[in-house]
Design a protein around this motif. Structure first.
Motif, short mmCIF file in Angstrom:
data_model
loop_
_atom_site.label_atom_id
_atom_site.label_comp_id
_atom_site.label_asym_id
_atom_site.label_seq_id
_atom_site.Cartn_x
_atom_site.Cartn_y
_atom_site.Cartn_z
N LEU A 47 0.82 -1.22 0.00
CA LEU A 47 0.00 0.00 0.00
C LEU A 47 0.85 1.27 0.00
CD1 LEU A 47 -2.58 -0.88 2.81
CD2 LEU A 47 -2.91 -1.12 0.34
N ILE A 48 1.78 1.31 0.93
CA ILE A 48 2.59 2.51 1.20
C ILE A 48 4.06 2.09 1.28
CG2 ILE A 48 3.11 4.34 2.88
CD1 ILE A 48 0.40 4.81 1.74
N SER A 52 5.43 7.12 3.52
CA SER A 52 4.32 7.99 3.14
C SER A 52 4.00 8.02 1.65
CB SER A 52 4.61 9.42 3.61
OG SER A 52 5.79 9.91 2.99
N SER A 53 4.71 7.25 0.84
CA SER A 53 4.45 7.24 -0.61
C SER A 53 3.42 6.19 -0.96
CB SER A 53 5.75 6.99 -1.37
OG SER A 53 6.68 8.03 -1.15
N LEU A 54 2.42 6.61 -1.72
CA LEU A 54 1.32 5.72 -2.09
C LEU A 54 1.73 4.87 -3.29
CD1 LEU A 54 -1.70 5.30 -1.21
CD2 LEU A 54 -2.30 6.81 -3.11
N SER A 60 -6.56 6.72 -2.77
CA SER A 60 -5.98 7.85 -2.04
C SER A 60 -6.51 7.98 -0.61
CB SER A 60 -6.25 9.14 -2.81
OG SER A 60 -7.64 9.35 -2.98
N SER A 63 -3.14 6.60 3.56
CA SER A 63 -1.98 7.48 3.68
C SER A 63 -1.10 6.99 4.83
CB SER A 63 -2.40 8.93 3.92
OG SER A 63 -3.10 9.05 5.14
#
Lengths: 107, 128
Positions: A47-48, A52-54, A60, A63
């Motif tokens: 997911l990440i 913090s990068s998706l 969206s 997070s």
């Protein structure tokens, strides 16, 4: 080894809720922290990354934040497909290690 | 789209060798920047990294399993393999193979990080 702690092991929430899942590490790992979602009988899904990068293709409403030893994964508005187990994982140093998981259940 | 598929016996006797193969499709196992990894998950438990290998043959193992683990790679077949020796009931688990992208650049990190970006479906191996 870097120990990963994810309290609590399970969490109950309702559709539309904002949910935060936490991960704590035994050493400072900067932002070398990734989050995965796993549904029963399926492989984990990234997911990440980098705290913090998706990951591409991930909604969206997911997070991530944090650095050092304390990290969070936030789901802004829970959808039915979000009920799953979430794992944090550090890639700061080998052996790569995972948290024990937080199971997100329907209230 | 990269796909990974685990194969091998679902039942292994205690003290024997657990052998699994992961076949990669949709991409070359010899591509720069990717490691090829094995991870396992004991029933109802969390995830444990076993180790990974680069196409050059360089392998890295979890110290907790290092004395019993060998990961190898066959670039001609686009496959990599896991061997775990002297198995016991404690090795009963779902075994996943996965691709590790080792060149993920994140502004906050001084060095690229590694992510498990593609996974196989997993294979349950029971030691009994």
């Amino acid at each position: 080894d870097i120990r990963m702690t994810q309290p609590p092991s399970s969490l109950s929430a309702s559709l539309g809720d904002r949910v935060t899942i936490t991960c704590r590490t035994s050493h400072n790992i900067s932002s070398y922290l990734n989050w995965y979602q796993q549904k029963p009988g399926k492989a984990p899904k990234l997911l990440i990354y980098g705290a913090s990068s998706l990951q591409s293709g991930v909604p969206s409403r997911f997070s991530g934040s944090g650095s050092g030893t304390d990290f969070t994964l936030t789901i802004s508005s829970l959808q039915p497909e979000d009920f799953a187990t979430y794992y944090c994982q550090q890639s700061y140093i080998t052996p790569l290690t995972f948290g024990q998981g937080t199971k997100l259940e329907i209230k | 789209q990269v796909q990974l598929q685990e194969s091998g016996p679902g039942l292994v006797k205690p003290s024997q060798i657990l052998s699994l193969t992961c076949t990669v499709s949709g991409g070359s196992i010899s591509s720069d920047g990717y490691y090829w990894s094995w991870i396992r998950q004991h029933p109802g438990k969390g995830l444990e990294w076993i180790g990974y290998i680069y196409y050059s043959g360089s392998a890295y193992y979890n110290p907790s399993l290092k004395s019993r683990v060998t990961i190898s790679i066959d670039t001609s077949k686009n496959q990599f393999s896991l061997k775990l020796s002297s198995v016991t009931a404690a090795d009963t688990a779902v075994y996943y193979c996965a691709r590790v992208d080792s060149e993920v650049v994140v502004a906050a990190n001084p060095e690229p990080e590694e992510i498990f970006d593609y996974w196989g479906h997993g294979i349950l191996v029971t030691v009994s």
